[in-house]
Write a protein that holds these residues in place. Structure first.
Motif, PDB file in Angstrom:
ATOM      1  N   MET A   1     -17.903 -24.872 -40.280  1.00  0.00           N
ATOM      2  CA  MET A   1     -17.017 -25.286 -39.264  1.00  0.00           C
ATOM      3  C   MET A   1     -17.388 -24.616 -37.957  1.00  0.00           C
ATOM      4  O   MET A   1     -17.285 -25.266 -36.924  1.00  0.00           O
ATOM      5  N   SER A   2     -17.818 -23.488 -38.061  1.00  0.00           N
ATOM      6  CA  SER A   2     -18.237 -22.745 -36.910  1.00  0.00           C
ATOM      7  C   SER A   2     -19.476 -23.371 -36.298  1.00  0.00           C
ATOM      8  O   SER A   2     -19.634 -23.366 -35.074  1.00  0.00           O
ATOM      9  N   ALA A   3     -20.344 -23.940 -37.100  1.00  0.00           N
ATOM     10  CA  ALA A   3     -21.533 -24.581 -36.578  1.00  0.00           C
ATOM     11  C   ALA A   3     -21.143 -25.863 -35.855  1.00  0.00           C
ATOM     12  O   ALA A   3     -21.740 -26.220 -34.823  1.00  0.00           O
ATOM     13  N   LEU A   4     -20.158 -26.529 -36.394  1.00  0.00           N
ATOM     14  CA  LEU A   4     -19.695 -27.755 -35.770  1.00  0.00           C
ATOM     15  C   LEU A   4     -19.045 -27.446 -34.415  1.00  0.00           C
ATOM     16  O   LEU A   4     -19.249 -28.171 -33.443  1.00  0.00           O
ATOM     17  N   LEU A   5     -18.304 -26.348 -34.394  1.00  0.00           N
ATOM     18  CA  LEU A   5     -17.658 -25.941 -33.169  1.00  0.00           C
ATOM     19  C   LEU A   5     -18.674 -25.550 -32.120  1.00  0.00           C
ATOM     20  O   LEU A   5     -18.534 -25.895 -30.950  1.00  0.00           O
ATOM     21  N   ARG A   7     -21.622 -26.686 -31.908  1.00  0.00           N
ATOM     22  CA  ARG A   7     -22.344 -27.875 -31.511  1.00  0.00           C
ATOM     23  C   ARG A   7     -21.558 -28.649 -30.438  1.00  0.00           C
ATOM     24  O   ARG A   7     -22.158 -29.197 -29.506  1.00  0.00           O
ATOM     25  N   PHE A   8     -20.231 -28.694 -30.534  1.00  0.00           N
ATOM     26  CA  PHE A   8     -19.418 -29.423 -29.564  1.00  0.00           C
ATOM     27  C   PHE A   8     -18.941 -28.558 -28.393  1.00  0.00           C
ATOM     28  O   PHE A   8     -18.385 -29.059 -27.429  1.00  0.00           O
ATOM     29  N   LEU A   9     -19.175 -27.285 -28.476  1.00  0.00           N
ATOM     30  CA  LEU A   9     -18.739 -26.371 -27.440  1.00  0.00           C
ATOM     31  C   LEU A   9     -19.316 -26.711 -26.069  1.00  0.00           C
ATOM     32  O   LEU A   9     -18.583 -26.702 -25.072  1.00  0.00           O
ATOM     33  N   PRO A  10     -20.585 -27.066 -25.937  1.00  0.00           N
ATOM     34  CA  PRO A  10     -21.066 -27.448 -24.604  1.00  0.00           C
ATOM     35  C   PRO A  10     -20.367 -28.710 -24.080  1.00  0.00           C
ATOM     36  O   PRO A  10     -20.084 -28.824 -22.887  1.00  0.00           O
ATOM     37  N   TYR A  11     -20.072 -29.639 -24.998  1.00  0.00           N
ATOM     38  CA  TYR A  11     -19.397 -30.858 -24.546  1.00  0.00           C
ATOM     39  C   TYR A  11     -17.955 -30.558 -24.104  1.00  0.00           C
ATOM     40  O   TYR A  11     -17.471 -31.114 -23.110  1.00  0.00           O
ATOM     41  N   ILE A  12     -17.315 -29.704 -24.863  1.00  0.00           N
ATOM     42  CA  ILE A  12     -15.950 -29.320 -24.523  1.00  0.00           C
ATOM     43  C   ILE A  12     -15.947 -28.585 -23.183  1.00  0.00           C
ATOM     44  O   ILE A  12     -15.100 -28.837 -22.315  1.00  0.00           O
ATOM     45  N   ALA A  13     -16.909 -27.711 -22.989  1.00  0.00           N
ATOM     46  CA  ALA A  13     -17.010 -26.968 -21.737  1.00  0.00           C
ATOM     47  C   ALA A  13     -17.273 -27.923 -20.579  1.00  0.00           C
ATOM     48  O   ALA A  13     -16.710 -27.765 -19.481  1.00  0.00           O
ATOM     49  N   ALA A  14     -18.136 -28.926 -20.816  1.00  0.00           N
ATOM     50  CA  ALA A  14     -18.433 -29.901 -19.761  1.00  0.00           C
ATOM     51  C   ALA A  14     -17.190 -30.700 -19.422  1.00  0.00           C
ATOM     52  O   ALA A  14     -16.893 -30.968 -18.237  1.00  0.00           O
ATOM     53  N   VAL A  15     -16.420 -31.106 -20.447  1.00  0.00           N
ATOM     54  CA  VAL A  15     -15.199 -31.874 -20.219  1.00  0.00           C
ATOM     55  C   VAL A  15     -14.195 -30.998 -19.454  1.00  0.00           C
ATOM     56  O   VAL A  15     -13.531 -31.461 -18.504  1.00  0.00           O
ATOM     57  N   VAL A  16     -14.072 -29.727 -19.838  1.00  0.00           N
ATOM     58  CA  VAL A  16     -13.157 -28.820 -19.147  1.00  0.00           C
ATOM     59  C   VAL A  16     -13.607 -28.626 -17.703  1.00  0.00           C
ATOM     60  O   VAL A  16     -12.803 -28.623 -16.772  1.00  0.00           O
ATOM     61  N   LEU A  17     -14.914 -28.466 -17.478  1.00  0.00           N
ATOM     62  CA  LEU A  17     -15.439 -28.326 -16.119  1.00  0.00           C
ATOM     63  C   LEU A  17     -15.188 -29.579 -15.292  1.00  0.00           C
ATOM     64  O   LEU A  17     -14.787 -29.493 -14.111  1.00  0.00           O
TER      65      LEU A  17
END
Length: 173
Positions: A1-5, A7-17
């Motif tokens: 689950m941590s690997a999945l997180l 993996r999507f962390l840059p996308y989440i950061a981009a969406v937040v930005l």
């Protein structure tokens, strides 16, 4: 689950930005628009204050002009009253001369009554008394007429003053 997180962390950061950038742009737009409206409201308020000051100055000038007209009417009215008073005093002095003549006539009649012989004494006394009463009535009537004329002259002068004051006010509107 941590690997999945991870993996999507840059996308989440981009969406937040992107969301942060959009919120910042929106907030900047609202601030700019509010500033623009605030400056327009301030300009409108300044124009309103200037118009109010101009209107008040104009009304103050009109009020002063009306007050000067009223003061002039009052001054003219006081001159009329003073003239009427002077005329009444002159008439009173003239009437005093007439009253003096009537008193003199009455005293001469009284003196002549004393010198009348006893035959004609009764009719002479009656005529003398009638003349004295007539003289007294004449004096009182003359005095009352003078008083009434003085009051009438002053009332007329005050009425003219009031009328002129009203005209000064109504012509100013």
């Amino acid at each position: 689950m941590s690997a999945l997180l991870l993996r999507f962390l840059p996308y989440i950061a981009a969406v937040v930005l992107v969301a942060g950038a959009l919120f910042g742009a929106y907030h900047h737009g609202v601030t700019v628009t509010d500033g623009k409206w605030q400056s327009e409201w301030n300009a409108r308020d300044a124009r309103d204050e200037a118009a109010k000051a101009d209107y008040e100055a104009s009304e103050r000038e009109n009020e002063q002009a009306r007050q000067q007209s009223i003061n002039k009417a009052i001054q003219d009215g006081q001159q009329i009253i003073d003239q009427a008073t002077a005329d009444a005093d002159a008439a009173r002095a003239s009437a005093d001369g007439l009253r003096g003549a009537v008193d003199d006539l009455a005293s001469r009649l009284a003196y002549s009554e004393a010198s009348v012989n006893s035959c004609t004494s009764a009719s002479g006394k009656a005529a003398t008394r009638a003349a004295m009463v007539l003289a007294d009535v004449l004096k009182r009537a003359d005095q009352r007429a003078g008083d009434l004329a003085s009051v009438a002259d002053q009332a007329r002068a005050r009425g003219v003053t009031c009328e002129r004051s009203y005209d000064a006010l109504s012509s100013g509107n």
